[in-house]
Design a protein around this motif. Structure first.
Motif, PDB file in Angstrom:
ATOM      1  N   HIS A 286      26.424  13.121  22.773  1.00  0.00           N
ATOM      2  CA  HIS A 286      25.023  13.527  22.776  1.00  0.00           C
ATOM      3  C   HIS A 286      24.401  13.325  24.165  1.00  0.00           C
ATOM      4  O   HIS A 286      23.757  14.212  24.719  1.00  0.00           O
ATOM      5  N   LYS A 289      25.497  15.527  26.978  1.00  0.00           N
ATOM      6  CA  LYS A 289      25.018  16.904  26.882  1.00  0.00           C
ATOM      7  C   LYS A 289      23.767  17.157  27.696  1.00  0.00           C
ATOM      8  O   LYS A 289      23.597  18.238  28.265  1.00  0.00           O
ATOM      9  N   ASN A 293      23.181  20.129  30.257  1.00  0.00           N
ATOM     10  CA  ASN A 293      22.188  21.184  30.034  1.00  0.00           C
ATOM     11  C   ASN A 293      21.327  21.405  31.263  1.00  0.00           C
ATOM     12  O   ASN A 293      20.990  22.539  31.609  1.00  0.00           O
ATOM     13  N   ALA A 294      20.991  20.280  31.915  1.00  0.00           N
ATOM     14  CA  ALA A 294      20.186  20.386  33.121  1.00  0.00           C
ATOM     15  C   ALA A 294      20.942  21.192  34.178  1.00  0.00           C
ATOM     16  O   ALA A 294      20.368  22.080  34.828  1.00  0.00           O
ATOM     17  N   LYS A 297      20.931  24.817  33.344  1.00  0.00           N
ATOM     18  CA  LYS A 297      19.630  25.434  33.609  1.00  0.00           C
ATOM     19  C   LYS A 297      19.461  25.730  35.096  1.00  0.00           C
ATOM     20  O   LYS A 297      19.077  26.836  35.495  1.00  0.00           O
ATOM     21  N   LEU A 298      19.777  24.690  35.921  1.00  0.00           N
ATOM     22  CA  LEU A 298      19.604  24.858  37.371  1.00  0.00           C
ATOM     23  C   LEU A 298      20.445  26.017  37.893  1.00  0.00           C
ATOM     24  O   LEU A 298      19.990  26.817  38.696  1.00  0.00           O
ATOM     25  N   TRP A 301      18.747  29.158  37.032  1.00  0.00           N
ATOM     26  CA  TRP A 301      17.560  29.419  37.855  1.00  0.00           C
ATOM     27  C   TRP A 301      17.957  29.939  39.229  1.00  0.00           C
ATOM     28  O   TRP A 301      17.363  30.876  39.756  1.00  0.00           O
ATOM     29  N   GLU A 304      18.963  33.363  38.826  1.00  0.00           N
ATOM     30  CA  GLU A 304      17.802  34.213  38.565  1.00  0.00           C
ATOM     31  C   GLU A 304      17.018  34.509  39.849  1.00  0.00           C
ATOM     32  O   GLU A 304      16.645  35.641  40.126  1.00  0.00           O
ATOM     33  N   ASP A 305      16.797  33.426  40.622  1.00  0.00           N
ATOM     34  CA  ASP A 305      15.919  33.548  41.789  1.00  0.00           C
ATOM     35  C   ASP A 305      16.611  34.173  43.002  1.00  0.00           C
ATOM     36  O   ASP A 305      16.006  34.913  43.761  1.00  0.00           O
ATOM     37  N   SER A 329      30.301  22.047  27.284  1.00  0.00           N
ATOM     38  CA  SER A 329      29.281  21.981  26.249  1.00  0.00           C
ATOM     39  C   SER A 329      29.930  22.120  24.865  1.00  0.00           C
ATOM     40  O   SER A 329      29.601  21.398  23.922  1.00  0.00           O
TER      41      SER A 329
END
Lengths: 498, 141
Positions: A286, A289, A293-294, A297-298, A301, A304-305, A329
Motif C-alpha cells: 500500500h 504505491k 503514483n506520484a 503523475k509527474l 505531466w 503533457e506539458d 503498480s
C-alpha cells in the motif's frame, strides 16, 4: 467312555490267597494297568493318569496298615477302592476312615454292586475335580484382574494428564497423583473426598461447575480453560469430562485434563506472526504505491506539458518508464490482493449453486473471452463462491493470456466424491513443462519475460493460497496438450471435522 | 444559482505535494478560478480555520492519513469547536477502507472520495465540487 483303572495287588496276599481280579466280569468298560505293590513302589505313577485305583490286599497282609493308608493318600483326589479277601468290619471302618471311597470283600463279592460303586466313585471324583477347577479358575481371574488393575494404575501414573472422578455433588472421589500434586503438600490429604473449589478463584470456579453440569446432563463436555492452580501456576488446560455410572448406579464424571499451555502459546505466536506478515505485506504494497503514483503523475505531466518537444528517443524511453511504472503498480496491486485474500473471502461460506451457470459470467470478465469456448460440467455444487470466483478468474485469465492461438477450448469438469469435489481444468494452449510444476505456484513467478507477456506472476500463487485455506490442493497434471490442473476441494463437513 | 460561486474558497488539507499539485493542475485545466488554500496537516488546517484566514463561504477537501494530526482527528476537533463546527468537508483519501468511510460520515462529511491512480477520475471529482459550490447554498457567516 473307557475308564482307566490301576489295579495294585499286594503280591504276598495274592500269592497266598489266590485273589481273583474283581474286574474280570465287570461290565463297565475299562482298561486295566496291573501292578504288584512292589512294582508300584518303584514306578512313578502320575496322579491324573487314572480314573480309579483298585487296591487288592489280604486281611492278614504283611504290609503294615500305615503303608496301605498312605497309598490312599497318595492318589488323592483319584478315588481308591480297597478289596479285601475276607469280610472284616473293623478293618472296613478303618479303611473308609482313612479315605478309601469304598471297601469290598471277595468272600461276599457282588459284581453289580462293585461296578456301581466304582462308577459312582469316579463320577464323584470328577465332580469334585470340576468344582475345584472352578475355584482355581476364579483365583486365576482374580489374578488377572489384579494384573489389569496394576496396568491401569501404571497408565494413570504415567499418562501426562490430570485424571479425576467426581460425583453429583462435585466431590472428588478419585484422582491420580499428578492431579493431587497440583495442591500444596499440606492440602494433599484434603483432595479426595472434597470439592476443593475453595482453592480456586471465583472466576475459575464457575466454568468448572458449568462444564461438570454439562457432562452430567449430556454425557460429555469439553473445554479449553486457563486455570490458576492452587500452587499458583497458570496453565491452559484441555479438559474433557465424561459421565459414567458407578457400581452403585450413581452417575459420576471422569475428568481428563491435559496441559496444552505450550501448544496454545505457540498457536498464539504463530497467529500473531501470520497477522504481522499479512499486515506487513499490506502496508508495504500500500505504502509503496503512493510514491509510485506520484512518479506516474509527474511523468504524465512532463509528457503533457513538453511531450511535443521530445526527441524520438526520449519519447520511446518515456513509454518504457510508463510501462515499467504500470508493471510495478500491477505487482503491488496483486501483492496487496494476496495479502488481503483471507480478509476478502472472509468466512468463505459454502453455498449451493449450478457450477456451469456460475462460470460463464466469470469467463466473460476476461478480454477476448468470446474467442474461447467453454465446456463446463452441468452439476450443482456446494462451494464458497467468492473463493471459487478468484480461482477460476485467474485460471481462465492465464489460459487466454498465454494461449498461442487466438481461439481456444477450455474444459472444466467437476466430479463429486465423498470427501468433496475434484475439478479438472484443461485447456488447449501451449501447456506448462513438467519441470515447472512446483515453481508456477510460487509468488512472482512467470515463465515468460514480462516484456513479452505482462503479468505479476501472482495468479497461481493466489489460487493456491485460496485452495490451501480450504484444506484442498491444486496440482499440474500430465497432459498431451494444453495445461491440466486438478483441484481437490474438500466439502465443508470434511473441513470442519465434526 | 448561487451568485457568490466565484467567491467559494477551497481549503485543501493534504500532506503530499504531488497530490496538491494534481489539484492545482486540474483547477488550471478546468479553468476554475476559485481561491485555493493549502494546509499540510490537521494542525495547520485547524490554525487556519480558527484564525478565520479563509473567508466564508469555503469548503474543505481533507486527506485522512497525515503526520501530526490526521483527518479523523481534525474532523473531531472541527465538529467540537464552536464557530467552525458547521464547516463543509469532503474527504479525499487513498483509503477505501470500510471503517474509514463509516467513521468519516459519522462526522457528517459531505462526501467521501477515493484517490484514483490515474488522473481522469480526479477531474470528475473536481467537476462535481465545481458544480456543488455553484448550486449548493453554503454557510456564509
Amino acid at each position: 467312555m473307557t475308564y482307566q483303572v490301576l489295579v495294585i495287588i499286594d503280591s504276598k496276599a495274592s500269592k497266598s490267597s489266590n485273589l481273583e481280579d474283581p474286574l474280570l466280569f465287570s461290565e463297565t468298560p475299562h482298561q486295566i494297568t496291573s501292578l504288584s505293590y512292589e512294582e508300584f513302589d518303584h514306578t512313578s505313577v502320575s496322579d491324573d493318569e487314572f480314573d480309579c485305583v483298585i487296591f487288592i490286599t489280604h486281611l492278614h497282609s504283611s504290609l503294615p496298615t500305615s503303608l496301605r493308608y498312605s497309598l490312599i493318600d497318595k492318589f488323592h483326589p483319584t478315588p481308591v477302592i480297597v478289596v479285601l479277601d475276607q469280610y472284616d468290619e473293623e478293618l472296613e471302618r478303618k479303611v473308609i476312615n482313612e479315605g478309601a471311597r469304598n471297601c469290598f470283600f471277595l468272600d461276599c463279592f457282588d459284581q453289580a454292586h462293585f461296578d456301581y460303586a466304582m462308577q459312582d466313585a469316579i463320577r464323584l471324583a470328577k465332580l469334585q475335580y470340576h468344582s475345584l477347577s472352578r475355584v482355581s479358575k476364579s483365583n486365576q481371574l482374580f489374578r488377572q484382574l489384579k494384573d489389569e488393575n496394576a496396568f491401569y494404575d501404571l497408565i494413570e501414573k504415567t499418562m501426562p494428564a490430570y485424571i479425576f472422578v467426581k460425583d453429583e455433588n462435585f466431590v472428588i472421589l478419585r484422582a491420580n497423583d499428578r492431579f493431587i500434586n497440583l495442591y500444596p503438600e499440606e492440602l494433599r490429604n484434603q483432595v479426595v473426598g472434597y470439592t476443593t473449589l475453595e482453592h480456586y478463584s471465583l472466576e475459575d470456579r464457575e466454568p468448572f461447575l458449568i462444564k461438570d453440569r454439562e457432562a452430567f446432563d449430556y454425557g460429555f463436555s469439553e473445554t479449553l480453560e486457563k486455570i490458576t492452580f492452587p500452587d499458583g501456576k497458570v496453565r491452559t488446560m484441555h479438559t474433557t469430562k465424561t459421565r459414567f455410572d458407578s457400581l452403585n448406579g450413581r452417575p459420576h464424571i471422569l475428568g481428563l485434563s491435559i496441559d496444552v499451555t505450550e501448544r496454545e502459546v505457540l498457536i498464539e505466536r504463530l497467529q500473531k506472526s501470520n497477522k504481522d506478515l499479512e499486515q506487513f505485506a499490506y502496508t508495504a504494497s500500500h505504502d509503496l504505491k503512493s510514491p509510485l503514483n506520484a512518479i506516474k503523475k509527474l511523468v504524465n505531466w512532463i509528457e503533457e506539458d513538453y511531450g511535443e518537444l521530445f526527441p524520438a528517443e526520449v519519447t520511446t524511453q518515456f513509454g518504457l518508464i510508463k510501462s515499467r511504472a504500470e508493471r510495478m503498480s500491477q505487482l503491488l496491486s496483486d501483492l496487496l490482493e494476496y495479502s488481503r485474500l483471507h480478509k476478502r473471502i472472509g468466512e468463505g461460506d459454502y453455498e449451493k449453486f449450478k457450477f456451469n451457470e456460475f462460470v460463464k459470467p466469470i469467463h466473460a470478465l476476461n478480454e477476448n473471452s468470446e474467442s474461447f469456448s467453454l465446456d463446463v460440467s452441468d452439476i450443482e455444487v456446494l462451494l464458497p463462491k467468492t473463493a471459487l470466483n478468484i480461482v477460476l478468474l485467474n485460471l481462465l485469465n492465464n489460459t487466454i493470456k498465454h494461449h498461442h492461438e487466438s481461439v481456444g477450448v477450455i474444459s472444466i469438469k467437476v466430479d463429486e466424491n465423498k470427501s468433496g469435489y475434484i475439478i479438472d481444468y484443461q485447456d488447449d494452449g501451449p501447456g506448462i513443462d513438467d519441470m515447472y510444476a512446483q515453481k508456477i505456484f510460487e509468488m512472482f513467478q512467470t515463465l515468460q519475460p514480462r516484456d513479452k507477456v505482462e503479468g505479476s506472476g501472482m495468479g497461481l500463487a493466489i489460487v493456491q493460497k485460496i485452495i490451501d485455506y480450504y484444506g484442498g490442493n491444486i496440482q499440474l497434471m500430465d497432459s498431451s496438450k494444453g495445461v491440466h490442473f486438478r483441484i481437490v476441494w474438500p466439502s465443508k463437513n470434511v473441513l470442519s471435522n465434526d | 444559482m448561487n451568485s457568490n460561486s466565484d467567491e467559494v474558497s477551497l481549503l485543501v488539507v493534504e500532506d503530499d505535494d504531488i497530490d496538491f499539485m494534481t489539484i492545482q493542475r486540474s483547477f488550471a485545466k478546468m479553468k476554475i478560478a476559485n481561491p485555493l488554500i493549502r494546509a499540510i496537516d490537521g494542525v495547520e488546517a485547524l490554525n487556519i480555520l480558527m484564525s478565520g484566514e479563509v473567508s466564508k463561504p469555503f469548503i474543505v477537501l481533507l486527506d485522512l492519513n497525515m503526520p501530526r494530526m490526521g483527518g479523523h482527528e481534525l474532523l473531531n476537533s472541527i465538529r467540537s469547536t464552536e464557530g467552525i463546527a458547521d464547516t463543509v468537508i469532503f474527504i479525499l483519501t487513498s483509503s477505501a477502507d470500510e471503517k474509514d468511510i463509516l467513521k468519516s460520515y459519522q462526522y457528517n462529511v459531505a462526501g467521501y472520495f477515493v484517490k484514483e491512480e490515474a488522473g481522469q477520475g480526479f477531474l470528475e471529482i473536481l467537476s462535481l465540487l465545481n458544480g456543488y459550490w455553484r448550486i449548493a447554498c453554503l454557510p456564509k457567516k
